[in-house]
Scaffold this active site. Structure first.
Site, short mmCIF file in Angstrom:
data_model
loop_
_atom_site.label_atom_id
_atom_site.label_comp_id
_atom_site.label_asym_id
_atom_site.label_seq_id
_atom_site.Cartn_x
_atom_site.Cartn_y
_atom_site.Cartn_z
N ASN A 259 -8.54 -0.55 4.04
CA ASN A 259 -8.66 -0.83 2.61
C ASN A 259 -7.63 -1.84 2.12
OD1 ASN A 259 -6.55 0.87 3.04
ND2 ASN A 259 -6.88 2.09 1.20
N GLU B 148 -7.21 15.15 7.52
CA GLU B 148 -8.13 16.15 8.04
C GLU B 148 -7.47 16.98 9.12
OE1 GLU B 148 -11.81 14.19 9.06
OE2 GLU B 148 -12.49 14.69 7.03
N ASP C 161 0.87 -1.15 0.00
CA ASP C 161 0.00 0.00 0.00
C ASP C 161 0.93 1.22 0.00
OD1 ASP C 161 -2.23 1.60 0.47
OD2 ASP C 161 -1.80 1.61 2.61
N LYS C 162 0.43 2.35 -0.39
CA LYS C 162 1.30 3.53 -0.36
C LYS C 162 1.14 4.30 0.95
CE LYS C 162 0.63 7.45 -2.52
NZ LYS C 162 1.04 8.50 -1.58
N THR C 163 -0.06 4.83 1.13
CA THR C 163 -0.27 5.71 2.28
C THR C 163 -0.18 4.93 3.58
OG1 THR C 163 -1.80 6.86 0.87
CG2 THR C 163 -1.78 7.47 3.18
#
Lengths: 340, 1097
Positions: free
Chosen positions: B786, B469, B390-392
């Site tokens: 995810n 956020e 995954d990246k993030t």
């Protein structure tokens, strides 16, 4: 403070064991160790091999087959008849002294003492002198646990029943007179078998212990009368019986029968001369294509004659030496990177 | 869930109207007066049962479970055969090990179940307060029934799933933390059901809600439902009605076990087992045949000295043959040992501790180390061929920092030193709007949007589930707009003039990965209703007025190529009518019992149109520590790294450059929506052309794999939309299977970047690679919810203990705190585990082959009568005591190459790739070695026994001496063979290897030194001691051990030049050395890259 404590609780232990950092010896088999090692081992093995071979060669062995399966051989008549205690004799001549101590073996071939059912067919409790096993022998002895009249057989089982029952006497003819060579039957079985593993029931006389039992079907005499000359050599601790009960590993085997008593003329062994073996031929072997033989042999520190060991040591020793030479050449020619 | 709430007067759902898929709950068990027939509904009680057994069914159930395992069943059969049929070895020989294994497993499982019982009891006996007929009654938690009204105090956990009716807080809210459910420790706000603020005790109502379903995350949203296991915070007490109890709570439904993953090693073991089973059966067949051939010769069947019993004579010939066959099976069954399973299990279980113990995996920030969720896959870590990351949060830190923003096409960059009046400073903007500022009004609108459009909570700083956020809110704070918090649906903002602005929060249109945006609808003091929306550019741009897009797009793209995460912000005025429409639409959709998600989505999509674009933000997500080094090491190890991300292509691409997955000389092949757009061509045709072109480049023109020198590096980029085209197009175009082409291209590229991926697509990709030719071993690593699908799909799933909750960790096989730990996990631990277990397996088969082969050969010399060569004690103890500990110690401590060396030379990992040590080649080698040793042992002693008079007193040895000599050589040889293989001698290895040999000698003396009353036959009495008194026996033991080990010693000596040292040198000289580690700060390369793209734009 609390934070620090929780940290130390969570942090893995920093020990050599948990971190897989235990001090370790990392052996490297480099040419510098292996080549001299191989040479040394090779030379040592060659030395042992030579010693073994020389020793083995020095052992004198005399083998005499007396099955009598070919016509004209001394025991051929006995081998064909079914008469008990058939007598025949073998003559042999020694040209040189047969170095003592001389051991007298009998040998059987194509005889499967290592048959599983055969090997299980005995009752160790009975042979340990347990009287309750006298009256009810183990079922593993079947079909030799009870005779046709349902009387228990002691000692029961196939092994005991098939005990070797040829007997031999050795005579030497000197100047026409024949004198008996004394045969010593003591200590031919394992010491532990004679003293611990096999026990007669502690009943005197021994005969009473066998009341209500019958002798094995093939036996001529009951167990307590195996050796009339020596009362302590009867029952289950009879040396011949013990030798027979230790099953042979392979179908062709020899078992110790007697030693030549080293006394008088025979102190140094069997002197040169003419000898006769008188055989009481009882044991049938032709039914299963077996053979019987008599073997005289002396022993060395390595036991009886056996060329295999000497040859094996010589071959492997020289293999080591050859390998080290090959390695030396290889190393010299293609210097391995890490040896620079 | 949520609920249709009907108060006293409006009983809309009665008994007759109950639909499937929903349940009716009577609050406080008070029937609805409008409904004459009150059918008390039946629900399960609130008992949590995680235990598998009770005292009564433990034995039968556990035994049944254990014998369902094929291996245990096999051994049970062997045992039963031994009991029933007259076999050569006593049932004890196989019964004892089996009993041992079964008992140990039963004790272990029983203990685990006892722990579960204890935990269950703790939960079930927990005292809770139930409001019944106006009284507070203390009850045990397990006695809660659906419909009970419960009172829960602060810091208590909810005993079942509750609908919140009343809170002690004035605003009808309560706070909970779901730390024990998903690890997210932030406080979530839940609301009471409207209109129930009145006296709960007299409330008469029914609730219509969905049947229980396990989806934890779909239902965390409904703000009225409190989940079992969550904890009440910052609220004195609440009242709620139980809706789901016991095994129907979300928590219980989520505790179903994951599917079992099996490692390749296990598959290899099974294949080898099959071979050995064949060997076993053929040995038994050969012996049975020979036995009857041999017996057919006259005089052999039943010589006079060995008469058969009456029973034997009468048995049917074929039955005899069958029992003989079984007997041989039993005699040789030791070739497949029970203990191997035990040892393998122990090795895996104990070995996995080294991962959790490793202090290098300890991260002082989160104060946690690595976590091992399964020990079955340790060795798989050494076999990985594809890493899907995954990246993030995985490649990057997920630690966001507000970098800059753009308002109406003007760039704003924050500078501490040279701040202007407002803290704003305008830097060089794009060419057309140099040195211009957007109007103050627009600035403030933008900042208000940042302050309002989020779900952040204020509590000793900002708390939110998404770090983006927080970064945005903090960014706004720097520019003078501070978000003060949300109180009873009112958001407060401190603006630049230090006035407090109040906004009523009307609706939150939550973020979801499909929509890729979120919105809020607020009402200002002045009565204006505003919708603020932020989201990915691709999802915002189509929904705003097009003339605003261009000036912002440029910024967004530039920021993206710089590796920043960009979000676009838009707003929209809602008229009163519009709002009413939206409001009713949302309420309706939220109350829908079926397809709620879809209905909500439709309303969202409908609202979020025709907006005005205000600006965009750029947030930097720093690379993880040592991300680049880790990726480089993985690539050096021959592992292909694929980045699967939901992020934009540009952002992801620059991250790939930063991680050095793409290098300067890497040629990028792009297969994205952008490259598919070409004038005058259908997208399908273009896709076809591109695929063929890339295929030609990477597969057909590529030099053969062996000459890897100077081949062009390819990087492949694909996005979600194109991927689904590729995957779904095979039916349309039957000339070329796109999927195959695609896969081949991917496999020939050094790295692949898949961007804009939906979670399910990630799993699809993993599955595609997993099932491709050669079935390579895949590893997925990720930190967020995810990534769960791909973590579950891959052979090995790794969770990062990151900031996005604990879902990935919970579903992973291994969890590590940081990406950098992956390097040691694979190259260090994985490599060692693989080598250890591979050696363990091969050694086990080898040692049992040379154990049983002499016994087989002996059958030729005993008339195939099933005579065992070894005594029963030896048969039993061989695998349990004499030879099991050294190999276990080896398989736990061996480091044939030190960990440092493994980490330094990533290429070493390639040596063990593709299951190198457990393929048929090595297996054949070990098998031949076993055969060679077996032959040497047996025939060496056989030659010796040509004259059994081996003692200097002329006495002869019997069959048990023969077996004991063979067995002694055997034990010494297999142990010394292992000693030769051991390259890492810790004191434990020394202790265990020499200890085992000493134990064998000691045991033999002891076993042979006593008349054992429980034995029927004293076969070994003094056999061992007698053997040692024979010089010949000593000599033959020494020479045969040396002969057996000679080839092995030669092999070790001559193999050496191909060892690790030489390999290392080779690599360094040929490839110009491994690149020296660089700092993980943003490399120069990335700067140049972004400059380049600047000029393009």
């Amino acid at each position: 403070m609390v934070k620090q404590e929780s940290e130390s609780a969570n942090r893995p232990d920093n020990t050599a064991f948990t971190q897989q950092r235990l001090p370790a010896w990392q052996p490297i088999l480099s040419a510098g160790i292996v080549i001299p090692g191989f040479v040394l081992i090779g030379l040592a093995f060659i030395g042992i091999g030579v010693a073994l071979l020389v020793t083995s060669r020095s052992i004198q062995v005399l083998e005499l087959d007396y099955t009598g399966d070919s016509n004209g051989s001394p025991c051929s008549s006995c081998s064909q008849s079914v008469i008990a205690n058939c007598k025949c004799s073998l003559n042999f001549t020694l040209t040189t002294l047969f170095q003592g101590p001389v051991f007298f073996y009998y040998g059987l071939s194509n005889y499967f003492q290592n048959y599983r059912r055969y090997g299980a067919s005995k009752d160790d409790n009975q042979l340990y002198g347990d009287l309750s096993s006298f009256t009810s022998p183990s079922s593993s002895c079947s079909p030799y646990n009870y005779d046709s009249s349902k009387k228990p057989i002691v000692p029961c089982g196939s092994i005991a029943n098939s005990m070797f029952n040829d007997t031999f006497t050795l005579t030497r003819t000197v100047n026409g007179t024949t004198n008996n060579v004394t045969l010593d039957g003591k200590g031919i079985a394992w010491w532990t078998d004679y003293n611990i593993k096999y026990r007669n029931p502690s009943v005197t006389p021994l005969k009473n212990a066998f009341n209500g039992t019958v002798k094995p079907i093939n036996w001529a005499k009951p167990a307590y009368e195996l050796d009339a000359s020596d009362p302590s050599n009867n029952g289950f601790v009879n040396q011949d019986f013990l030798v027979w009960m230790r099953r042979a590993a392979l179908p062709n085997f020899r078992k110790l029968y007697r030693r030549i008593d080293a006394s008088g003329d025979y102190q140094k062994g069997l002197p040169a001369g003419n000898y006769t073996i008188d055989i009481t031929y009882n044991y049938p072997v032709r039914a299963f294509n077996g053979a019987k033989k008599i073997v005289f042999s002396n022993v060395s520190w390595m036991g009886g004659s056996n060329e295999f060991l000497g040859i094996a040591y010589l071959v492997i020793g020289s293999l080591c030496v050859v390998m080290s030479v090959v390695m030396l050449i290889v190393y010299a020619k293609f210097k391995f990177p890490d040896e620079e | 869930l949520s609920s249709l709430f009907t108060t006293t007067d409006r009983c809309s759902f009665g008994g007759e109207d109950r639909r499937v898929g929903s349940r009716t709950i009577y609050v406080g068990h008070r029937p609805c007066p409008a409904n004459e027939v009150f059918i008390p509904p039946k629900f399960c009680d609130n008992r949590i049962v995680s235990s598998k057994y009770t005292v009564w069914n433990f034995l039968p159930k556990n035994l049944f479970e254990q014998f369902r395992r094929i291996a245990n069943f096999y051994f049970l059969i062997i045992f039963l055969v031994q009991v029933i049929v007259d076999t050569p070895t006593s049932p004890v020989t196989s019964g004892l090990p089996l009993f041992f294994v079964i008992t140990v497993t039963a004790i272990k499982q029983g203990y685990e179940d006892w722990l579960r019982h204890k935990a269950d009891n703790e939960v079930n006996k927990y005292r809770v307060t139930v409001l019944e007929d106006g009284r507070r009654i203390q009850k045990e938690s397990e006695k809660i029934k659906v419909g009970d009204v419960l009172e829960v105090e602060e810091d208590e956990t909810f005993p079942c799933d509750l609908i919140l009716l009343q809170s002690s807080r004035d605003d009808g809210t309560c706070f909970v933390t779901t730390a024990s459910l998903d690890g997210e420790s932030n406080h979530k706000t839940h609301y009471t059901v409207p209109d129930t603020e009145r006296d709960v005790e007299s409330l008469n109502a029914t609730i219509e809600c969905e049947q229980p379903q396990p989806d934890l995350y779909k239902s965390l949203g409904p703000e009225n439902l409190l989940l079992k296991g969550a904890t009440l915070k910052n609220t004195q007490s609440i009242c709620g009605v139980a809706v789901y109890t016991g095994m129907e709570t979300k928590m219980a439904l989520n505790y179903q076990g994951k599917s079992q993953k099996r490692s390749v090693v296990e598959k290899s073991i099974n294949a080898f087992l099959l071979v050995y089973l064949c060997i076993l059966v053929s040995k038994a067949l050969v012996c049975t045949t020979l036995k009857y051939v041999w017996q057919s010769k006259p005089g052999q069947d039943e010589p006079w000295y060995n008469e058969k019993t009456l029973k034997e004579k009468e048995t049917n010939l074929y039955l005899n043959m069958f029992t003989d066959f079984l007997s041989f099976m039993v005699l040789f069954n030791f070739i497949i040992p029970v203990s191997m399973y035990v040892t393998v299990e122990m090795q895996k279980f104990l070995g996995s501790f080294f991962i959790s113990w490793d202090k290098d995996f300890f991260d002082s920030e989160i104060e946690e180390g690595a976590l091992v969720n399964t020990s079955d896959l340790n060795e798989e870590l050494g076999q990985v061929e594809y890493v899907f990351t995954d990246k993030t949060g995985t490649l990057t830190q997920n630690n966001m920092e507000f970098i800059e923003c753009c308002i109406d096409g003007h760039q704003y960059k924050y500078r501490d030193a040279s701040s202007e009046v407002d803290g704003f400073c305008v830097t060089d903007g794009p060419m057309n709007t140099v040195q211009q500022k957007a109007g103050r009004e627009r600035e403030e609108l933008f900042l208000r949007a940042l302050c309002l459009c989020h779900t952040v909570q204020v509590k000793e700083g900002f708390i939110a589930s998404s770090p983006d956020e927080i970064a945005l809110v903090q960014g706004a704070m720097r520019y003078g707009f501070t978000f003060l918090g949300l109180e009873s649906k009112t958001m407060k903002i401190l603006n630049r003039t230090n006035d407090v602005e109040m906004y009523e929060l009307l609706h939150v249109l939550n973020f979801d990965p499909v929509r890729r945006r979120m919105s809020v609808i607020v009402r200002s003091i002045s009565g204006e209703t505003l919708l603020f929306c932020k989201g990915a550019d691709s999802s915002i741009f189509p929904r705003v007025k097009q003339e605003e897009v261009e000036k912002i797009r440029m910024h967004v793209e530039r920021n993206a190529t710089d590796g920043y995460r960009t979000l676009c912000v838009a707003y929209k005025h809602l008229t009163a009518e519009e709002y009413d429409q939206v409001d009713s639409g949302l309420r309706e959709a939220r109350l829908a019992l079926q397809d709620r998600e879809e209905k909500l989505m439709a309303v969202y999509n409908q609202v979020e149109t025709g907006m005005n674009l205000i600006g965009a933000t750029a947030v930097e997500d720093r690379l993880q520590e040592e991300a680049a080094e880790t990726m480089e090491a993985l690539q050096g190890a021959g592992i292909k790294v694929w980045v699967l991300t939901g992020d934009k292509m540009e952002t992801a691409k620059s991250t790939c450059y930063a991680c050095r997955l793409f290098k300067r000389n890497t040629e990028l092949l792009e297969l994205t929506v952008r490259t598919l757009e070409s004038p005058g061509k259908r997208r399908e045709d273009r896709l076809h052309d591109l695929l063929l072109e890339y295929h030609k480049k990477t597969v057909q023109d590529a030099p053969p794999a062996k000459t890897c020198v100077a081949s062009q590096d390819y990087g492949f980029i694909v996005d979600g939309a194109t991927l689904s085209m590729v995957l779904n197009s095979s039916s349309e175009n039957n000339l070329h299977d796109y999927k195959d082409l695609f896969l081949q291209i991917c496999q020939n590229c050094t790295s692949v970047l898949c961007c804009r991926m939906a979670p399910l697509q990630k799993a699809q990709i993993v599955k595609m690679v997993k099932n491709s030719k050669g079935s390579p071993i895949t590893l997925s690593i990720g930190d967020g919810a995810n990534d769960v699908s791909m973590i579950l799909e891959a052979h090995v799933g790794i969770g990062i203990k990151g900031k996005e909750g604990r879902q990935a960790v919970r579903n992973s096989d291994y969890a590590i705190p940081k990406l950098k730990h992956l390097k040691k996990l694979l190259l260090g631990h994985g490599h060692l585990y693989y080598v250890r277990i591979a050696h363990l397996v091969q050694y086990f088969f080898y040692k049992n082959l040379c154990f049983i082969l002499p016994q087989f050969l002996y059958q030729f010399f005993c008339g195939c009568s099933q005579q065992p060569l070894y005594d029963a004690a030896y048969l039993t103890m061989y695998n349990i005591c004499f030879t099991s500990m050294p190999i276990l110690a080896y398989s736990l401590f061996e480091q044939h190459i030190s960990i440092e060396m493994l980490l330094e030379n990533a290429t070493l990992y390639r040596q063990i790739g593709k299951n190198a040590m457990l393929r048929w080649g090595p297996f054949l080698y070990w098998t031949l070695l076993g055969v060679f040793h077996g032959l040497v042992f047996f025939f060496g002693v056989w030659f010796l026994f040509s004259n059994p008079a081996l003692q200097d007193n002329g006495q002869a040895f019997g069959n048990w001496s023969y077996g004991t000599i063979v067995f002694t050589i055997l034990v010494f040889t297999v142990t010394l063979k292992l000693a030769l293989d051991t390259r890492h001698w810790t004191w434990i290895n020394h202790f265990v290897i020499w200890g085992s040999l000493a134990f064998y000698v000691f045991f033999s003396f002891f076993w042979g030194g006593v008349i054992w009353p429980f034995l029927r036959q004293q076969r070994l009495y003094f056999v061992f001691a007698n053997m040692l008194s024979s010089v010949s026996a000593w000599l033959v033991i020494i020479v045969l051990i040396l002969l057996s080990l000679l080839p092995e010693i030669l092999y070790v000596v001559l193999r050496k030049p191909r060892g690790p040292y030489a390999r290392q040198k080779l690599v360094q000289s040929s490839a110009g050395g491994i690149q020296s580690p660089r700092s993980s700060a943003r490399p120069l390369l990335m700067r140049t890259f972004s400059d380049e793209s600047n000029t393009v734009s």
